[in-house]
Design a protein around this motif. Structure first.
Motif, PDB file in Angstrom:
ATOM      1  N   GLY A 145       0.790  -1.234   0.000  1.00  0.00           N
ATOM      2  CA  GLY A 145       0.000   0.000   0.000  1.00  0.00           C
ATOM      3  C   GLY A 145       0.810   1.267   0.000  1.00  0.00           C
ATOM      4  N   GLY A 146       2.083   1.211  -0.331  1.00  0.00           N
ATOM      5  CA  GLY A 146       2.926   2.402  -0.275  1.00  0.00           C
ATOM      6  C   GLY A 146       3.113   3.122  -1.596  1.00  0.00           C
ATOM      7  N   ILE A 147       2.549   2.622  -2.691  1.00  0.00           N
ATOM      8  CA  ILE A 147       2.717   3.228  -4.014  1.00  0.00           C
ATOM      9  C   ILE A 147       1.368   3.244  -4.734  1.00  0.00           C
ATOM     10  CG2 ILE A 147       3.878   3.040  -6.260  1.00  0.00           C
ATOM     11  CD1 ILE A 147       6.158   1.568  -4.872  1.00  0.00           C
ATOM     12  N   ASP A 148       1.073   4.377  -5.410  1.00  0.00           N
ATOM     13  CA  ASP A 148      -0.138   4.493  -6.224  1.00  0.00           C
ATOM     14  C   ASP A 148       0.160   4.415  -7.717  1.00  0.00           C
ATOM     15  OD1 ASP A 148      -1.777   4.949  -3.936  1.00  0.00           O
ATOM     16  OD2 ASP A 148      -1.103   7.034  -3.899  1.00  0.00           O
ATOM     17  N   LEU A 149       1.343   4.893  -8.137  1.00  0.00           N
ATOM     18  CA  LEU A 149       1.691   4.936  -9.552  1.00  0.00           C
ATOM     19  C   LEU A 149       3.184   4.692  -9.715  1.00  0.00           C
ATOM     20  CD1 LEU A 149       0.859   5.611 -12.519  1.00  0.00           C
ATOM     21  CD2 LEU A 149       1.446   8.004 -12.016  1.00  0.00           C
ATOM     22  N   ILE A 150       3.524   3.916 -10.735  1.00  0.00           N
ATOM     23  CA  ILE A 150       4.930   3.624 -11.035  1.00  0.00           C
ATOM     24  C   ILE A 150       5.258   4.212 -12.403  1.00  0.00           C
ATOM     25  CG2 ILE A 150       6.619   1.807 -11.515  1.00  0.00           C
ATOM     26  CD1 ILE A 150       5.074   0.008  -9.582  1.00  0.00           C
ATOM     27  N   LEU A 151       6.332   4.964 -12.462  1.00  0.00           N
ATOM     28  CA  LEU A 151       6.818   5.504 -13.728  1.00  0.00           C
ATOM     29  C   LEU A 151       8.024   4.691 -14.198  1.00  0.00           C
ATOM     30  CD1 LEU A 151       6.852   9.379 -13.078  1.00  0.00           C
ATOM     31  CD2 LEU A 151       4.949   7.936 -13.807  1.00  0.00           C
ATOM     32  N   THR A 152       8.073   4.422 -15.500  1.00  0.00           N
ATOM     33  CA  THR A 152       9.250   3.799 -16.094  1.00  0.00           C
ATOM     34  C   THR A 152       9.393   4.328 -17.507  1.00  0.00           C
ATOM     35  OG1 THR A 152      10.392   1.705 -16.479  1.00  0.00           O
ATOM     36  CG2 THR A 152       8.042   1.761 -16.992  1.00  0.00           C
ATOM     37  N   LYS A 153      10.594   4.342 -18.027  1.00  0.00           N
ATOM     38  CA  LYS A 153      10.852   5.004 -19.298  1.00  0.00           C
ATOM     39  C   LYS A 153      10.160   4.296 -20.459  1.00  0.00           C
ATOM     40  CE  LYS A 153      14.688   6.942 -21.980  1.00  0.00           C
ATOM     41  NZ  LYS A 153      14.412   6.308 -23.278  1.00  0.00           N
ATOM     42  N   GLU A 154      10.312   2.983 -20.543  1.00  0.00           N
ATOM     43  CA  GLU A 154       9.730   2.230 -21.647  1.00  0.00           C
ATOM     44  C   GLU A 154       9.528   0.787 -21.229  1.00  0.00           C
ATOM     45  OE1 GLU A 154      14.157   1.792 -23.678  1.00  0.00           O
ATOM     46  OE2 GLU A 154      12.630   3.043 -24.620  1.00  0.00           O
ATOM     47  N   VAL A 155       8.795   0.045 -22.035  1.00  0.00           N
ATOM     48  CA  VAL A 155       8.469  -1.342 -21.705  1.00  0.00           C
ATOM     49  C   VAL A 155       9.736  -2.174 -21.546  1.00  0.00           C
ATOM     50  CG1 VAL A 155       7.342  -3.447 -22.525  1.00  0.00           C
ATOM     51  CG2 VAL A 155       6.224  -1.236 -22.835  1.00  0.00           C
ATOM     52  N   SER A 156      10.748  -1.947 -22.387  1.00  0.00           N
ATOM     53  CA  SER A 156      11.967  -2.749 -22.325  1.00  0.00           C
ATOM     54  C   SER A 156      12.740  -2.512 -21.037  1.00  0.00           C
ATOM     55  CB  SER A 156      12.868  -2.445 -23.530  1.00  0.00           C
ATOM     56  OG  SER A 156      13.270  -1.086 -23.522  1.00  0.00           O
TER      57      SER A 156
END
Length: 509
Positions: free
Chosen positions: A73-84
């Protein structure tokens, strides 16, 4: 920040990446700036894996820590540069994004413009993840192709862990102190006749430093040194392969891929003759110490004409479901560079029978000769029979010992002893025979010949396999037979067609 979306970022880069734009440091700085610019986002962590493959998530510690935190329960959204960057494995990408979506956590792939919180997010992710996986497969193929070309040029792959050598710039250089120990190990094996357990104990007692800084010398460590072709100057690579670019699991190369073998590649520590001698000693010890087996008439008799090692049986199944037996060089099966071909047991039997007939008579002559031999009194001419009979008596005793140890069942003991009894009957047990009429001895000889395998087991001393031909020796016969053959037929009609047969006397006559 009340009501702010708790945002984490994930980035990954290989340690050998030369692209600074995608370097780990730049990725971290980018995500920190991107999250800080959005007033509705709160940075709760940046998770970064360096030098770890993207095709599997198992070894990515930071990735797994991020998933665990999201599930807590500590994260709502994850950002990452690209699928790879997130995963090059389609299954992992979909599994984790679905798992996160179920607990209300979205994943935003910035360069690919995919947000798993959107209705079409998973559909677009599936396409992009499949593309990333295919790119990873092609990259793996290119790397493997390049590695093989380098291997063919003599470049050594692997870490610097080979005892007696150090790997420098893709080449092997001798470590003088460890090389002396290697020579001592081979000397103890070939000249002193010591086994791996004794050698390991003496090394430990002498305080010789172990390979890789291990706790103690073990028989397995000594054996690995004794069977490694690098010590005689040869190089065999691709002993292990990675067939699945997703799992990266290494498996022994049992013929799935072509190996690279380079003789006289580097400075040898021991001579090739001593190396071959060590393989023969190990094979002999393995045969003596192994579980008793009377399954095949040629067990323990088939040798490799290239490396001198033993041939071992391997059961296989034809396309119609019928089983058959192949005999293969043990060194080749262990990936030690021997090029000896596998031989069907029918070929071995066909060549041995043909050679047996070349002793001067065909089947009828063989019946007559056996009958005469059974009826003949003991004499100097029957020395071969006494030798073979002595061998069969010894096998009787070994079979009984194996039963008492629990290695074989009572039924197996009975079958084995019945075979040897039939062979002893053929040989007359090497003792003076009572006077009986010729017809009775003729019938006994016919019964003995009907047990073809037993005849071959009693008569054949050694079969040596060479590419395209076979060498057969019989007990008490001062000659060996070199038979050139080719295979013919299929299934039940499969066998050997003898092209030539030459007898060479062993006594020089």
């Amino acid at each position: 920040m009340t009501g702010a979306l708790r945002v984490a970022a994930y980035c990954r880069v290989s340690t050998d990446s030369g692209d600074q734009q995608n370097s780990l440091k730049n990725q971290v700085q980018y995500f920190e700036s991107r999250i800080a610019q959005n007033p509705g986002w709160e940075l709760v962590g940046i998770f970064a894996d360096e030098g770890i493959t993207g095709t599997s998530t198992r070894r990515r510690k930071q990735f797994n820590a991020m998933i665990q935190r999201a599930e807590q329960g500590g994260i709502d959204l994850i950002l990452t540069k690209e699928v790879s960057r997130f995963a090059r494995n389609t299954m992992d990408a979909l599994a984790y994004t679905r798992r996160l979506k179920e607990i209300g956590v979205g994943v935003l792939f910035l360069s690919d413009n995919i947000d798993t919180r959107d209705n079409d997010g998973e559909f677009r992710l599936t396409i992009m993840a499949s593309v990333a996986q295919e790119e990873s497969r092609k990259t793996s193929q290119r790397v493997r192709w390049g590695q093989k070309r380098s291997m063919e040029r003599g470049v050594v792959f692997g870490n610097d862990s080979l005892y007696g050598y150090e790997t420098r710039g893709g080449a092997l250089a001798v470590r003088a102190d460890e090389a002396a120990t290697v020579r001592w190990i081979y000397h103890q094996c070939t000249d002193e006749g010591k086994g791996t357990h004794v050698i390991a104990r003496e090394l430990q007692e002498a305080g010789v430093p172990t390979p890789r800084g291990g706790a103690q010398w073990s028989p397995a460590t000594v054996r690995r040194i004794l069977i490694n072709e690098k010590y005689c100057g040869d190089l065999l690579q691709k002993k292990y392969i990675t067939p699945d670019f997703l799992s990266h699991k290494k498996v022994p190369n049992r013929g799935q891929e072509e190996q690279v073998y380079l003789p006289a590649h580097h400075e040898a520590i021991i001579s090739r003759e001593r190396f071959v001698q060590a393989q023969a000693v190990l094979a002999q010890r393995a045969g003596a110490a192994g579980r008793y087996s009377g399954r095949y008439w040629c067990s323990g008799k088939v040798r490799c004409g290239l490396c001198g090692g033993a041939f071992v049986p391997r059961r296989a199944v034809r396309s119609d479901g019928m089983p058959y037996v192949l005999w293969c060089c043990a060194a080749r099966r262990r990936g030690q560079g021997c090029a000896a071909p596998a031989v069907n047991q029918k070929v071995l039997a066909g060549c041995a029978r043909y050679a047996l007939e070349q002793l001067g008579f065909g089947r009828q002559g063989l019946v007559a000769a056996l009958a005469a031999r059974l009826a003949a009194p003991d004499g100097e001419g029957d020395a071969a029979g006494r030798q073979a009979a002595g061998l069969l008596h010894a096998k009787h005793g070994k079979a009984l010992d194996a039963f008492l140890r629990g290695d074989i069942t009572a039924g197996e003991l009975a079958q084995v002893r019945a075979r040897y009894d039939a062979a002893l009957a053929m040989l007359g047990d090497g003792k003076p025979a009572p006077a009986q009429d010729a017809a009775e001895w003729g019938r006994a000889a016919e019964r003995a010949l009907a047990q073809a395998d037993e005849v071959l087991a009693a008569a054949a001393e050694q079969l040596t396999v060479q590419p395209g031909w076979l060498e057969v020796q019989f007990y008490g016969i001062p000659a060996r037979f070199a038979l050139e053959y080719r295979t013919k037929g299929k299934g039940k009609t499969y066998g050997a067609e003898i092209l030539s047969c030459q007898a060479v006397r062993l006594d020089g006559g």
